[in-house]
Design a protein around this motif. Structure first.
Motif, PDB file in Angstrom:
ATOM      1  N   SER A  50       8.674   7.684 -19.189  1.00  0.00           N
ATOM      2  CA  SER A  50       8.969   6.248 -19.046  1.00  0.00           C
ATOM      3  C   SER A  50      10.406   6.061 -18.548  1.00  0.00           C
ATOM      4  CB  SER A  50       8.678   5.463 -20.326  1.00  0.00           C
ATOM      5  OG  SER A  50       9.406   5.974 -21.394  1.00  0.00           O
ATOM      6  N   ASP A  51      11.333   6.921 -18.974  1.00  0.00           N
ATOM      7  CA  ASP A  51      12.700   6.889 -18.429  1.00  0.00           C
ATOM      8  C   ASP A  51      12.702   7.208 -16.940  1.00  0.00           C
ATOM      9  OD1 ASP A  51      13.835   6.277 -20.786  1.00  0.00           O
ATOM     10  OD2 ASP A  51      14.705   8.264 -21.184  1.00  0.00           O
ATOM     11  N   TYR A  52      11.992   8.240 -16.573  1.00  0.00           N
ATOM     12  CA  TYR A  52      11.953   8.679 -15.169  1.00  0.00           C
ATOM     13  C   TYR A  52      11.427   7.559 -14.272  1.00  0.00           C
ATOM     14  CZ  TYR A  52      10.476  11.275 -11.004  1.00  0.00           C
ATOM     15  OH  TYR A  52      10.294  11.683  -9.706  1.00  0.00           O
ATOM     16  N   VAL A  53      10.319   6.937 -14.723  1.00  0.00           N
ATOM     17  CA  VAL A  53       9.684   5.897 -13.897  1.00  0.00           C
ATOM     18  C   VAL A  53      10.479   4.584 -13.972  1.00  0.00           C
ATOM     19  CG1 VAL A  53       7.607   4.446 -13.744  1.00  0.00           C
ATOM     20  CG2 VAL A  53       7.380   6.921 -13.971  1.00  0.00           C
ATOM     21  N   ASN A 179      13.005   1.463  -3.586  1.00  0.00           N
ATOM     22  CA  ASN A 179      13.953   2.087  -4.527  1.00  0.00           C
ATOM     23  C   ASN A 179      13.513   2.096  -5.989  1.00  0.00           C
ATOM     24  OD1 ASN A 179      15.867   2.748  -2.499  1.00  0.00           O
ATOM     25  ND2 ASN A 179      16.430   0.576  -2.450  1.00  0.00           N
ATOM     26  N   ARG A 180      12.228   1.863  -6.225  1.00  0.00           N
ATOM     27  CA  ARG A 180      11.723   2.021  -7.591  1.00  0.00           C
ATOM     28  C   ARG A 180      10.622   3.074  -7.578  1.00  0.00           C
ATOM     29  NH1 ARG A 180      11.067  -2.394 -11.814  1.00  0.00           N
ATOM     30  NH2 ARG A 180      10.744  -0.350 -12.719  1.00  0.00           N
ATOM     31  N   ALA A 182       7.273   5.180  -8.120  1.00  0.00           N
ATOM     32  CA  ALA A 182       5.847   4.904  -8.243  1.00  0.00           C
ATOM     33  C   ALA A 182       5.489   4.895  -9.723  1.00  0.00           C
ATOM     34  CB  ALA A 182       5.033   5.959  -7.508  1.00  0.00           C
ATOM     35  N   CYS A 183       4.512   4.096 -10.090  1.00  0.00           N
ATOM     36  CA  CYS A 183       4.081   3.854 -11.480  1.00  0.00           C
ATOM     37  C   CYS A 183       4.852   2.709 -12.114  1.00  0.00           C
ATOM     38  CB  CYS A 183       4.157   5.076 -12.392  1.00  0.00           C
ATOM     39  SG  CYS A 183       2.892   6.303 -12.010  1.00  0.00           S
ATOM     40  N   SER A 184       5.767   2.075 -11.339  1.00  0.00           N
ATOM     41  CA  SER A 184       6.445   0.883 -11.868  1.00  0.00           C
ATOM     42  C   SER A 184       6.013  -0.360 -11.093  1.00  0.00           C
ATOM     43  CB  SER A 184       7.963   1.055 -11.808  1.00  0.00           C
ATOM     44  OG  SER A 184       8.408   1.118 -10.464  1.00  0.00           O
ATOM     45  N   GLN A 185       4.990  -0.249 -10.247  1.00  0.00           N
ATOM     46  CA  GLN A 185       4.516  -1.400  -9.483  1.00  0.00           C
ATOM     47  C   GLN A 185       3.322  -2.050 -10.209  1.00  0.00           C
ATOM     48  OE1 GLN A 185       5.323   1.676  -7.852  1.00  0.00           O
ATOM     49  NE2 GLN A 185       7.289   0.717  -7.483  1.00  0.00           N
ATOM     50  N   GLY A 186       3.037  -3.282  -9.854  1.00  0.00           N
ATOM     51  CA  GLY A 186       1.906  -3.982 -10.460  1.00  0.00           C
ATOM     52  C   GLY A 186       2.158  -4.281 -11.933  1.00  0.00           C
ATOM     53  N   PRO A 287       9.188   2.371   6.163  1.00  0.00           N
ATOM     54  CA  PRO A 287      10.609   2.645   5.929  1.00  0.00           C
ATOM     55  C   PRO A 287      11.121   2.282   4.528  1.00  0.00           C
ATOM     56  CG  PRO A 287      10.296   0.874   7.544  1.00  0.00           C
ATOM     57  CD  PRO A 287       8.960   1.470   7.293  1.00  0.00           C
ATOM     58  N   ASP A 288      10.428   1.371   3.824  1.00  0.00           N
ATOM     59  CA  ASP A 288      10.926   0.962   2.497  1.00  0.00           C
ATOM     60  C   ASP A 288      10.324   1.761   1.356  1.00  0.00           C
ATOM     61  OD1 ASP A 288       8.375   0.042   2.708  1.00  0.00           O
ATOM     62  OD2 ASP A 288       8.824  -2.042   2.181  1.00  0.00           O
ATOM     63  N   ARG A 289       9.719   2.917   1.686  1.00  0.00           N
ATOM     64  CA  ARG A 289       9.106   3.721   0.610  1.00  0.00           C
ATOM     65  C   ARG A 289       9.114   5.198   0.993  1.00  0.00           C
ATOM     66  NH1 ARG A 289       3.834   0.148   1.561  1.00  0.00           N
ATOM     67  NH2 ARG A 289       5.522  -1.184   2.185  1.00  0.00           N
TER      68      ARG A 289
END
Ligand SMILES: *Cc1c(COP(=O)(O)O)cnc(C)c1O
Length: 379
Positions: A50-53, A179-180, A182-186, A287-289
């Motif tokens: 959870s810290d990593y994501v 810049n975030r 993956a697994c922090s979307q939605g 470009p943004d990912r």
């Protein structure tokens, strides 16, 4: 022609060799304490992930499929509900919707990224919303081959129609979107630790990520048969969906080298894309990912010839995915037909994947690229 060394499609042995003694040390600690179910490594891994994501909660579970199923259970998805997703993905993504009696509603992909096309998504959501027979409930975008989907556009549609967004990040753990991680979307995200995924253990496993405390609590309960405040109080129906302690120990070891491996994967992809320019259509990353290259997949009208030529050179290849889900027998009752999703169908006819893992050497890649060049030139 023989390769400079035997070529694996995904070389897990090279990775194991690098961390073998740390793995043994971590596994030994589990054997010593003997808490095989929900042992301390599980909690430690959930905190580190959870810290990593960069989200509040990580709930590990038994597979990537359970990681998709459990949020749908938590949201109470069932008969009469529509959940929107891609037909160009692994079966799990749509299977979890159908197994709950809800209806998977497919939306075609963007042929450049192979991810859900947000323009088409809006059209399909509007169509379903204007009919009375199904209630639109949620969207499951898939980060195919390791590249995150178009979350900003998808979340705008979700807010407008009051839908949840469940990110299928089974292939994208370690990637970034604006810049975030993956697994922090939605609203909630699911990943898989199947051995061949970019962040895999040595068996089955998965994890769910979310910021919502209440949702996290329901997910932890669903993970253990819908348990309440103690084990023999069941407040809802759930699963046996726990992640093994030994597997958590393995991932704690692999987490130490994940960032390095993500960089190595990107280096391998850069070498492929440089050498394959003009021979096949190389994959595009917006470009943004960033991608973690769960697969390095290319497109060609000469797929069969190229794959055959590579096979004679002992280069393994694979097709992800030869048949889109709307044409699978398992979903026949949904009534889709060939031609319904042209971008997915055309992609399924032309796509194939090359060996991809962090330890693929430049010299081996040159051999693979030369094989493709020969096949294309002799056409
Ligand atoms: C692998 C995968 C899953 C399922 O994960 P398992 O751990 O095998 O259950 C779901 N969705 C996608 C896109 C996958 O690639």
């Amino acid at each position: 022609m023989n390769p400079p060394k035997p070529i694996e499609f995904i070389d897990l042995k090279a990775q194991q060799k690098r961390i073998r003694s740390q793995l043994e040390e971590r596994i030994k600690r589990v054997l010593d304490h003997g808490r095989y179910i929900m042992g301390p490594e599980v909690r430690e891994l959930e905190e580190k992930l959870s810290d990593y994501v960069g989200v509040k909660h990580c709930i590990t579970c038994a597979s990537g499929t359970d990681a998709l199923l459990m949020p749908l259970l938590a949201y109470g998805v069932g008969p009469g509900d529509a959940v929107f997703t891609s037909p160009f993905t692994f079966i799990s993504t749509a299977e979890v919707i159908a197994i709950l009696g809800a209806t998977p509603v497919f939306v075609d992909i963007d042929p450049l990224t192979f991810n859900l096309d947000p323009v088409k998504l809006r059209e399909v959501v509007e169509t379903i919303a204007n009919h009375n027979d199904l209630e639109p409930r949620g969207i499951i975008p898939v980060d195919l081959f390791g590249q995150p989907a178009d979350y900003e556009e998808i979340e705008t549609i979700a807010r407008e129609f009051d839908l949840f967004v469940l990110q299928d990040a089974a292939q994208s753990f370690g990637a970034e979107y604006k810049n975030r991680k993956a697994c922090s979307q939605g609203d909630v995200a699911a990943t898989s630790f199947f051995p061949a995924k970019p962040f895999g253990c040595y068996g089955d496993g998965g994890a769910i990520f979310c910021d919502d405390d209440n949702l996290a609590e329901r997910l932890r309960s669903i993970r253990v048969h819908g348990e309440g405040s103690h084990k023999y109080e069941n407040v809802r129906l759930g699963l046996n969906g726990r992640f093994d302690t030994i597997q958590a120990a393995i991932l704690l070891t692999k987490l130490e080298i994940l960032e390095d491996e993500v960089n190595m994967r990107n280096e391998v992809a850069r070498r492929y894309s440089g050498g394959l320019q003009g021979l096949v259509e190389v994959p595009a990353v917006k470009p943004d990912r960033t991608s973690v290259w769960a697969q390095y997949s290319v497109l060609s009208d000469n797929r069969e010839e190229i794959m055959a030529a590579l096979k004679t050179r002992q280069v393994p290849t694979a097709i992800y995915y030869p048949k889109p889900l709307h044409l699978q027998d398992a979903f026949r009752s949904l009534g889709y037909r060939p031609g319904d999703f042209p971008a997915s169908e055309k992609t399924a006819e032309r796509i194939f994947s090359l060996p991809m893992h962090p330890y693929l050497e430049a010299e081996v890649q040159e051999y693979i690229i030369a094989g493709i060049k020969d096949a294309v030139d002799s056409k």
